[in-house]
Design a protein around this motif. Sequence first.
Motif: not given
Length: 444
Positions: A221-240
């Motif tokens: 489990v990896l928890v990320k808090k208070n992400l901006k729109q571009r940070q959400i996309k970046q975390e999903l890109s990293d996961l992919s």
Amino acid sequence: MLATGIDIGMDARHKKILQSNRSNLVQELDPSMLYDGLLSRGVFTQDMIDEIQSAGTRRNQARQLVRDLETRGSRAFPAFLECLQETRQDHVVHLLLDGDSPRPSVPNPVRPTLLPMPLNKPKDMPDRVDITPQPDVTVHPTKLDPLPSPYQEKGKLSPRPIGRQRRDSIQNYKMDASPCGHCLIINNVDFEPQSELNNRKGSDIDCDRLERRFKSLNFVVLVKKNLKQRQIKQELSDLSKVDHSKYDCCVVIVLSHGTEASHSRFPGAVHGVDGPSVPVQNITSYLNGQHCPSLQGKPKLFFIQACGGGERDTGFEVSPDEFKPSMGGVDDQTDALPMSSSSDSLSMSDEPDARATLPTPSDILVSYSTFPGYVSWRDTQTGSWYVETLDNILEENVGTNDLVTMLMMVNNEVSQISAKGLYKQMPGSFNFLRKLFYFQALPQ
């Protein structure tokens, strides 16, 4: 917003082909199947694809895609043809390769002439001739034997109860890797002033619950808090980009404010703490076969605790014997845009597309905390109705029931809760799983 490496001018002949066939392309083209290929070839950027998808219906997206394609340089047209061939839209390829010539009309089929039956018919002649068109028969390939499981430490997992036996025709997803997969939790609590969105007090309770639950289900489990729109996309890109070859599953959980959004697959969008939103269908696309090959054929689960819109559901009367009323807390809040907000990002309901079929991504399940278009309730002291109920259902039933069955239990439980004695909530799922899904039930 032009992608790097793309020259501006398209060949005049290719541009003429697109322009002369634009009306046919709008009629025939399925743009949703092309986005991944055009993105990977650098024809469009993700922002451009998001903008095309925001056009709304399939026809509007197709019209916008063709218009934008004309500005994407000399390599855009050949790449477009390659994407059409890969997605088996060969009829569109043939249309374009004919240049700017009009599309030939399809002649009316010749209908058979029906003759009256003779009065003295032979005994073996049927009374009626069946001329009903029959569907095409698809020959399926021979079923392959399942691959042997690489997981050897079977002692770590609890044996499957007898209650899990199902018909042989329904298979279960392989879920014996240890750990079984990654789980990304995005917890947006504190929103920036310019977003005009309230802070989501109580969301940390949801996050803690889900982090403990999915760790107990043998996820990383990896928890990320208070992400901006571009940070959400970046975390999903990293996961992919993670190699999921040794894992059996992947989970993404988003806790945030939400809104309606134009879509062709999965409705809704979730806000970054800076205000702009990410469509749910874009969130799922990061883990599809194009962007994440190591998850092909494996279940990808998405849990969205956010509003699907701004409408509040007051429910309807039912027999008192059927439901026992349940009261929500006095501090219930919604995960939608504030009612007094001047923001215009809350769109009207998506216009339904008249096309009979759309491609559906396989091995994906998206569970929403509320029905599209409606608010989702969260108690500031105890967390959201949906997450609390989901956690309880998983704790009590994960050893004996599959995921879809448990989500129906969640739907039933949440539907009986009332906010301020008046408002209701109805969760739901978009399910494109091909098999039954069981979480690992580890010994306590």
